[in-house]
Design a protein around this motif. Structure first.
Motif, PDB file in Angstrom:
ATOM      1  N   GLY A   1       1.235  -1.130  -0.264  1.00  0.00           N
ATOM      2  CA  GLY A   1       0.346  -0.131  -0.373  1.00  0.00           C
ATOM      3  C   GLY A   1       1.025   1.397  -0.016  1.00  0.00           C
ATOM      4  O   GLY A   1       2.177   1.168  -0.150  1.00  0.00           O
ATOM      5  N   GLU A   2       0.202   2.220   0.566  1.00  0.00           N
ATOM      6  CA  GLU A   2       1.324   3.805   0.763  1.00  0.00           C
ATOM      7  C   GLU A   2       1.129   3.800   2.128  1.00  0.00           C
ATOM      8  O   GLU A   2       3.135   3.594   2.323  1.00  0.00           O
ATOM      9  CB  GLU A   2       0.324   4.253   0.417  1.00  0.00           C
ATOM     10  CG  GLU A   2       0.349   5.922  -0.085  1.00  0.00           C
ATOM     11  CD  GLU A   2      -0.765   6.943  -0.510  1.00  0.00           C
ATOM     12  OE1 GLU A   2      -0.959   6.570  -1.544  1.00  0.00           O
ATOM     13  OE2 GLU A   2      -1.596   7.862   0.625  1.00  0.00           O
ATOM     14  N   ALA A   3       0.922   4.205   2.887  1.00  0.00           N
ATOM     15  CA  ALA A   3       1.523   4.690   3.571  1.00  0.00           C
ATOM     16  C   ALA A   3       0.307   4.881   5.193  1.00  0.00           C
ATOM     17  O   ALA A   3      -1.067   4.498   4.631  1.00  0.00           O
ATOM     18  CB  ALA A   3       1.904   6.246   4.262  1.00  0.00           C
TER      19      ALA A   3
ATOM     20  N   ALA B   1       1.745  -4.675   3.093  1.00  0.00           N
ATOM     21  CA  ALA B   1       3.453  -3.840   3.534  1.00  0.00           C
ATOM     22  C   ALA B   1       2.902  -2.514   2.983  1.00  0.00           C
ATOM     23  O   ALA B   1       1.686  -2.363   2.269  1.00  0.00           O
ATOM     24  CB  ALA B   1       4.512  -4.086   3.185  1.00  0.00           C
ATOM     25  N   ASN B   2       3.757  -1.979   2.985  1.00  0.00           N
ATOM     26  CA  ASN B   2       3.636  -0.686   2.895  1.00  0.00           C
ATOM     27  C   ASN B   2       4.712   0.497   2.508  1.00  0.00           C
ATOM     28  O   ASN B   2       5.371   0.034   2.690  1.00  0.00           O
ATOM     29  CB  ASN B   2       2.939   0.999   3.933  1.00  0.00           C
ATOM     30  CG  ASN B   2       1.594   0.895   4.658  1.00  0.00           C
ATOM     31  OD1 ASN B   2       0.591   0.097   2.960  1.00  0.00           O
ATOM     32  ND2 ASN B   2       0.700   0.543   5.269  1.00  0.00           N
ATOM     33  N   ALA B   3       4.322   1.314   1.619  1.00  0.00           N
ATOM     34  CA  ALA B   3       5.514   2.009   0.612  1.00  0.00           C
ATOM     35  C   ALA B   3       5.852   2.739   1.636  1.00  0.00           C
ATOM     36  O   ALA B   3       7.792   2.489   2.152  1.00  0.00           O
ATOM     37  CB  ALA B   3       5.684   2.449  -0.372  1.00  0.00           C
TER      38      ALA B   3
ATOM     39  N   VAL C   1      -5.396   0.515  -8.440  1.00  0.00           N
ATOM     40  CA  VAL C   1      -5.106   1.170  -7.845  1.00  0.00           C
ATOM     41  C   VAL C   1      -5.117   1.404  -6.079  1.00  0.00           C
ATOM     42  O   VAL C   1      -5.701  -0.113  -6.107  1.00  0.00           O
ATOM     43  CB  VAL C   1      -6.327   2.701  -7.557  1.00  0.00           C
ATOM     44  CG1 VAL C   1      -6.196   2.795  -9.711  1.00  0.00           C
ATOM     45  CG2 VAL C   1      -8.094   1.664  -7.628  1.00  0.00           C
ATOM     46  N   HIS C   2      -5.057   2.501  -5.829  1.00  0.00           N
ATOM     47  CA  HIS C   2      -5.768   2.258  -4.040  1.00  0.00           C
ATOM     48  C   HIS C   2      -6.494   2.002  -4.175  1.00  0.00           C
ATOM     49  O   HIS C   2      -7.747   3.231  -4.226  1.00  0.00           O
ATOM     50  CB  HIS C   2      -4.317   3.434  -2.924  1.00  0.00           C
ATOM     51  CG  HIS C   2      -4.361   3.327  -2.135  1.00  0.00           C
ATOM     52  ND1 HIS C   2      -4.949   3.905  -1.154  1.00  0.00           N
ATOM     53  CD2 HIS C   2      -2.635   2.866  -1.008  1.00  0.00           C
ATOM     54  CE1 HIS C   2      -4.731   3.143   0.094  1.00  0.00           C
ATOM     55  NE2 HIS C   2      -3.445   2.515   0.225  1.00  0.00           N
ATOM     56  N   PRO C   3      -7.020   1.681  -2.850  1.00  0.00           N
ATOM     57  CA  PRO C   3      -8.700   1.698  -1.963  1.00  0.00           C
ATOM     58  C   PRO C   3      -9.009   3.323  -1.935  1.00  0.00           C
ATOM     59  O   PRO C   3      -9.985   3.069  -2.516  1.00  0.00           O
ATOM     60  CB  PRO C   3      -8.550   0.370  -0.418  1.00  0.00           C
ATOM     61  CG  PRO C   3      -7.376  -0.463  -1.349  1.00  0.00           C
ATOM     62  CD  PRO C   3      -5.987   0.340  -2.088  1.00  0.00           C
TER      63      PRO C   3
HETATM   64  N1  URA Z   1      -3.399   3.228   3.424  1.00  0.00           N
HETATM   65  C1  URA Z   1      -2.367   1.925   2.965  1.00  0.00           C
HETATM   66  O1  URA Z   1      -1.526   2.169   1.282  1.00  0.00           O
HETATM   67  N2  URA Z   1      -1.798   1.415   3.428  1.00  0.00           N
HETATM   68  C2  URA Z   1      -2.625   1.568   4.980  1.00  0.00           C
HETATM   69  O2  URA Z   1      -1.523   0.394   5.738  1.00  0.00           O
HETATM   70  C3  URA Z   1      -3.813   2.102   5.559  1.00  0.00           C
HETATM   71  C4  URA Z   1      -4.020   2.541   4.380  1.00  0.00           C
END
Ligand code: URA
Length: 516
Positions: free
Chosen positions: A38-40, A77-79, A155-157
């Protein structure tokens, strides 16, 4: 027991501009086949100390279920391992953090060694593959030489959740709008990839063959054929215009491509094009019709369906004008231009197998798009009727205009322009008369015009001298937080005379005088 959130301070984090923020470590099955990036973390994740725990996480969980697995079985995981604030954090700080955090992601990916990596959104795509353009690349499966596994891009949710209706994702797929459908469509493709042993079958070109006279018998039996000419230039009027090949697709993933280096068409190909009982699907009217007329001196017969036209009808916000974009959305064939391997401008010189792959890919994509778009149109009988009764005949007429030209009665045109001008002035005046004088004074300098969104926003939603209405949540632009002045949003307030005049004005403006 859940790990307590901590503020980290290891050697990597010590270099990071966000070193004082709470770290959210990655979670999941270390033997997972699927690793999601994911992102963060957001507020919720920061509180709980694990990735994807908020609204995006709930949506991700539902999507993961469509793959026939569960959150416990995958790895998330996340970036980035700590929260970022895109509105206030400096881009250079975010980029620095992304670079540093990649070490954690890299270690996790190597440890889990997944069968497939799934990038959710642009930060993940950038970190894992160093690539941009998430919307262009979504739905693609590419391989990562670094991690020795395929990478699926979507794409990101959170991107989809912005602007989604409150019942999303719990409503039926058919009732979702285009954006809401994105992730479910991509996860359907992902499910297929998993089922096929992590191989992408979207761009499988093994069913595209060089056409022989004997192949035509089978094509002639079909009631629908996707057709496409490949030529040395898109300019039909260029004296050096030459047709390279003609492709037919009557079945998904199968194309028959006839090479035409001597500029002669086989009799059987002509019989197919002239058979009025065979429906034709094309990607861009009236190219095929004009080429056939000009180069081969006959007319294509039977109904001709343009998949770009159909795609614009199914989604009025679709603003792309090429087959690849249509196929990216409406089929599992992503980025079909890649089939030209960079030689798209130079197909005349290209080896025959490449032309067959490329031309075959175009008709295959057209064929698949047509099937899905036809099903979509059928869901809305009124739209379907409009397509059959209006769009198709108008396109036939325009194709004739393209060939023959048309006579315009300049005087009649001037008269109708005058009429439209008059109507626009009257409607503007009527609408402006409704504005309170304080607002009129405020906007006088910039012009009291109905084309000015800030004037409309001030009157309806923003300014204390205006009505201060509450905009509809789904018609607020997520990035700016501003209410939209689209027709769909204005329709919600059409009980107001101002809005009634404005909507009429928009109609006349669209059909009458776009330059006024
Ligand atoms: N969005 C993300 O990208 N990562 C998360 O952990 C939560 C929301």
């Amino acid at each position: 027991m859940m790990k307590k959130p901590t503020v980290v301070y290891d050697a990597t984090c010590a270099l990071c501009p966000f070193s004082d923020r709470v770290e959210v470590t990655f979670r999941g099955n270390l033997k997972a086949d699927l690793l999601f990036v994911g992102e963060a973390p957001g507020k919720q994740e920061e509180k709980i100390g694990a990735p994807f725990k908020g609204k995006s996480g709930a949506l991700l969980g539902k999507l993961i279920e469509t793959l026939g697995t569960t959150r416990d079985q995958v790895y998330t995981a996340n970036a980035l391992r700590c929260r970022i604030y895109k509105d206030t954090d400096a881009v250079k700080d975010i980029n620095q953090a992304l670079g540093l955090c990649r070490t954690y992601l890299d270690t996790a990916i190597k440890k889990v060694n997944p069968k497939i990596l799934i990038c959710l959104g642009k930060y993940a795509l950038k970190t894992v593959m160093g690539m941009d353009q998430i919307l262009k690349n979504r739905g693609r499966l590419i391989s990562s030489s670094e991690y020795g596994c395929p990478v699926f891009i979507t794409v990101h949710p959170a991107y989809v959740l912005r602007g989604a209706t409150p019942d999303y994702p719990y409503k039926p797929f058919a009732q979702m709008n285009m954006k809401e459908k994105l992730l479910f469509t991509d996860f359907r493709a992902l499910r297929k990839i998993i089922k096929n042993g992590f191989k992408d079958e979207g761009l499988d070109t093994s069913g595209y063959v060089k056409g022989m006279a004997k192949d035509l018998q089978q094509i002639k039996k079909s009631r629908l054929v996707a057709i496409d000419y490949e030529a040395n230039t898109a300019d039909i009027h260029d004296p050096n215009f030459k047709v390279i090949s003609l492709s037919f697709t009557t079945e998904r993933a199968k194309s028959v491509v006839f090479m035409m280096k001597n500029q002669k068409m086989l009799k059987g190909c002509r019989e197919i094009l002239e058979n009025e009982k065979i429906r034709k699907a094309v990607a861009f009217r009236p190219f095929e019709e004009i080429v056939t007329k000009k180069k081969f001196k006959f007319d294509i017969q039977g109904p001709i369906h343009d998949v770009q036209e159909m795609a614009h009808l199914c989604d009025e916000n679709f603003r792309k004008y090429d087959l690849e974009s249509v196929a990216n959305i409406w089929t599992d064939m992503k980025n079909i231009k890649d089939l030209a391997e960079g030689q798209r401008q130079d197909l005349w010189e290209a080896p025959e197998p490449l032309v067959i792959r490329y031309n075959g890919g175009d008709t295959d994509a057209t064929f698949r798009s047509y099937g899905n778009l036809r099903d979509e149109l059928k869901k809305d009988p009124l739209l379907l009727r409009y397509y059959v009764k209006f769009v198709l005949p108008v396109q036939d007429m325009l194709a004739q205009v393209y060939w023959n030209g048309c006579r315009i009665d300049i005087n009649a045109l001037k008269r109708s322009e005058k009429k439209a001008d008059h109507l626009l002035t009257t409607l503007t005046q009527k609408a402006i008369d409704r504005l309170p004088s304080a607002l009129k004074a405020l906007h006088e300098k910039k012009g009291l015009k109905l084309s000015r969104a800030d004037l409309i926003i001030d009157y309806l939603f923003r300014h204390k001298a205006g009505l201060r209405l509450k905009p509809m949540d789904e018609h607020i632009t997520p990035k700016t937080g501003m209410p939209q002045t689209t027709e769909a949003h204005l329709q919600c307030f059409s009980y107001l005379p101002f809005v009634e005049y404005l909507l009429d004005w928009k109609q006349v403006f669209k059909i009458g005088r776009a330059h006024v």
